[in-house]
Write a protein that holds these residues in place. Structure first.
Motif, PDB file in Angstrom:
ATOM      1  N   GLN A   1      32.029 -34.421 -54.692  1.00 61.31           N
ATOM      2  CA  GLN A   1      31.183 -33.578 -53.854  1.00 61.31           C
ATOM      3  C   GLN A   1      31.671 -32.132 -53.818  1.00 61.31           C
ATOM      4  O   GLN A   1      30.867 -31.195 -53.922  1.00 61.31           O
ATOM      5  N   ASP A   2      32.979 -31.936 -53.677  1.00 59.00           N
ATOM      6  CA  ASP A   2      33.510 -30.599 -53.432  1.00 59.00           C
ATOM      7  C   ASP A   2      33.966 -29.867 -54.688  1.00 59.00           C
ATOM      8  O   ASP A   2      34.053 -28.634 -54.676  1.00 59.00           O
ATOM      9  N   PHE A   3      34.281 -30.609 -55.741  1.00 59.31           N
ATOM     10  CA  PHE A   3      34.754 -29.947 -56.960  1.00 59.31           C
ATOM     11  C   PHE A   3      33.761 -30.083 -58.110  1.00 59.31           C
ATOM     12  O   PHE A   3      33.359 -29.094 -58.715  1.00 59.31           O
ATOM     13  N   TRP A   4      33.371 -31.304 -58.392  1.00 57.26           N
ATOM     14  CA  TRP A   4      32.574 -31.532 -59.593  1.00 57.26           C
ATOM     15  C   TRP A   4      31.123 -31.064 -59.438  1.00 57.26           C
ATOM     16  O   TRP A   4      30.597 -30.369 -60.314  1.00 57.26           O
ATOM     17  N   GLN A   5      30.482 -31.433 -58.356  1.00 51.14           N
ATOM     18  CA  GLN A   5      29.066 -31.096 -58.210  1.00 51.14           C
ATOM     19  C   GLN A   5      28.801 -29.594 -58.152  1.00 51.14           C
ATOM     20  O   GLN A   5      27.852 -29.108 -58.783  1.00 51.14           O
TER      21      GLN A   5
ATOM     22  N   TRP B   1      34.730 -23.620 -54.189  1.00 47.04           N
ATOM     23  CA  TRP B   1      36.061 -24.141 -54.480  1.00 47.04           C
ATOM     24  C   TRP B   1      37.119 -23.587 -53.520  1.00 47.04           C
ATOM     25  O   TRP B   1      38.027 -24.316 -53.108  1.00 47.04           O
ATOM     26  N   LEU B   2      37.018 -22.322 -53.183  1.00 43.64           N
ATOM     27  CA  LEU B   2      37.999 -21.764 -52.255  1.00 43.64           C
ATOM     28  C   LEU B   2      37.874 -22.382 -50.862  1.00 43.64           C
ATOM     29  O   LEU B   2      38.854 -22.472 -50.124  1.00 43.64           O
ATOM     30  N   GLY B   3      36.672 -22.823 -50.524  1.00 47.76           N
ATOM     31  CA  GLY B   3      36.504 -23.569 -49.281  1.00 47.76           C
ATOM     32  C   GLY B   3      37.254 -24.886 -49.295  1.00 47.76           C
ATOM     33  O   GLY B   3      37.683 -25.385 -48.244  1.00 47.76           O
TER      34      GLY B   3
ATOM     35  N   SER C   1      44.816 -23.653 -59.215  1.00 47.96           N
ATOM     36  CA  SER C   1      44.126 -24.910 -59.497  1.00 47.96           C
ATOM     37  C   SER C   1      43.401 -25.334 -58.228  1.00 47.96           C
ATOM     38  O   SER C   1      43.788 -24.964 -57.124  1.00 47.96           O
ATOM     39  N   VAL C   2      42.343 -26.090 -58.387  1.00 46.05           N
ATOM     40  CA  VAL C   2      41.543 -26.510 -57.238  1.00 46.05           C
ATOM     41  C   VAL C   2      41.411 -28.024 -57.169  1.00 46.05           C
ATOM     42  O   VAL C   2      41.453 -28.620 -56.089  1.00 46.05           O
TER      43      VAL C   2
END
Length: 371
Positions: free
Chosen positions: A33-37, A50-52, A263-264
């Motif tokens: 949900q937060d990285f890939w989408q 991503w920074l969120g 990196s995230v």
């Protein structure tokens, strides 16, 4: 409550949580949900989203450790966190600085300190000293020290250091304190608001089930203004998007330790996993873990397994069967029971997804070799 369905579990019995915790199903969903989408579905660059994720990571750490999000900074590992911290502080970057640590500390920490502070003197609490006893530490703590490096839990012995007493003693002596929670985060409750050390470093790969790459440092606000990191990048800047090569101002929060393009992905996983454990409460895991550790010690003490007082135990039982260690380990591997072995014996670490049946299976396997 049965937590097995919350995690991805292998066949057999997994008791290697001092090394790598099993992944949470919710963390995988959170990662997608937060990285890939945002990367997959949006026609815009995903950095805003991503920074969120990193904000969520810091907020989750603050929740878990009873601290403030702005005092945490993501790091790739503990060695990097330690190096950045000690190189930033003027008190430590001088000839004659003296640092206390234990010979039982993870070797990487000693390596990092020697390389980062070549003019400092490292003083060691001997490996055979009882690091669970504050009176033993008092023999080595003195006002001529500049920093005490204190591991909350020791990976080779399964023992806890008395961090509350030691941090208080350091404050009385005017010695900086740095706590390493790599082996305790999540399984041993710790409140930064109450403990009030000068620095803390940790990772999320073990009891917090977050995978590698999601380490962190914490800086006491009393020390932050003194810390001027040398290893910096645009995300260490007060305004990373100012883009003026002639202007650098340290970020007003612990993010001054962040560095270049981050990196995230590791933090996307860890933000959800740490929040899950923070909501649960470290005391819940602690009670469950210690009940199973007690089963191990009580069930196997007749074979020479050394028992540690409950108040001095980390989440890991160290079981030493002498010359039979190798045979026991082979039998456990054949039974698909996962543990490992270090200098002082087999390391066994029960998590929420382990239960009484797992411990009974472990004890029966050991008894099959030794009885």
């Amino acid at each position: 409550m049965d937590y097995k369905n919350e995690f991805y579990l292998p066949e057999g019995v997994y008791l290697l949580n001092h090394s790598v915790g099993r992944p949470l199903k919710a963390a995988k969903a959170g990662f997608e949900q937060d990285f890939w989408q945002p990367w997959q579905d949006s026609g815009r660059e995903p950095w805003g989203h991503w920074l969120g994720v990193v904000d969520k990571f810091r907020t989750s750490l603050a929740w878990l450790f009873d601290g403030r999000a702005e005092d945490f900074c993501p790091q790739v590992n503990l060695s990097s966190a330690l190096t950045k911290l000690v190189m930033s502080h003027p008190r430590l970057n001088r000839a004659g600085a003296r640092i206390l640590m234990s010979e039982q500390d993870f070797p990487s920490m000693g390596f990092a300190l020697r390389q980062a502070l070549p003019e400092a003197e490292l003083v060691f609490v001997p490996a055979d000293a009882d690091i669970t006893d504050a009176n033993v530490w008092d023999q080595y703590l003195s006002a001529d020290l500049d920093l005490a490096f204190i591991s909350h839990a020791y990976s080779n012995t399964g023992a806890l250091a008395p961090v509350a007493e030691l941090v208080a003693r350091c404050r009385d002596l005017g010695v900086l304190s740095l706590i390493d929670v790599a082996q305790s985060a999540g399984v041993v409750p710790l409140s930064l608001a109450r403990l009030n050390p000068d620095f803390l470093i940790g990772s999320a790969v073990k009891w917090l089930c977050s995978g590698p790459g999601a380490a962190y440092l914490w800086v006491n606000p009393e020390q932050l203004s003194l810390c001027l990191p040398r290893d910096v990048g645009w995300f260490s800047h007060e305004n990373p998007f100012e883009f003026d090569i002639h202007q650098f101002r340290n970020h007003p929060t612990a993010l001054r330790f962040w560095g270049g393009t981050p990196s995230v992905a590791p933090y996307a996983i860890a933000a959800h996993a740490i929040a899950w454990f923070a909501e649960l409460g470290s005391d819940v895991l602690r009670v469950h873990n210690q009940a199973l550790v007690s089963m191990l010690y009580d069930g196997l003490h007749q074979y020479g397994a050394l028992r540690i007082k409950p108040e001095n135990r980390s989440g890991t039982a160290i079981l030493d069967f002498g010359q039979d260690n190798e045979a026991v380990q082979q039998a456990l591997a054949a039974a698909a029971i996962s543990v490992d072995r270090r200098r002082y014996g087999l390391r066994v670490s029960p998590h929420l997804y382990n239960d009484v049946a797992d411990i009974r299976a472990f004890i029966a396997c050991v008894e099959g070799v030794l009885a």
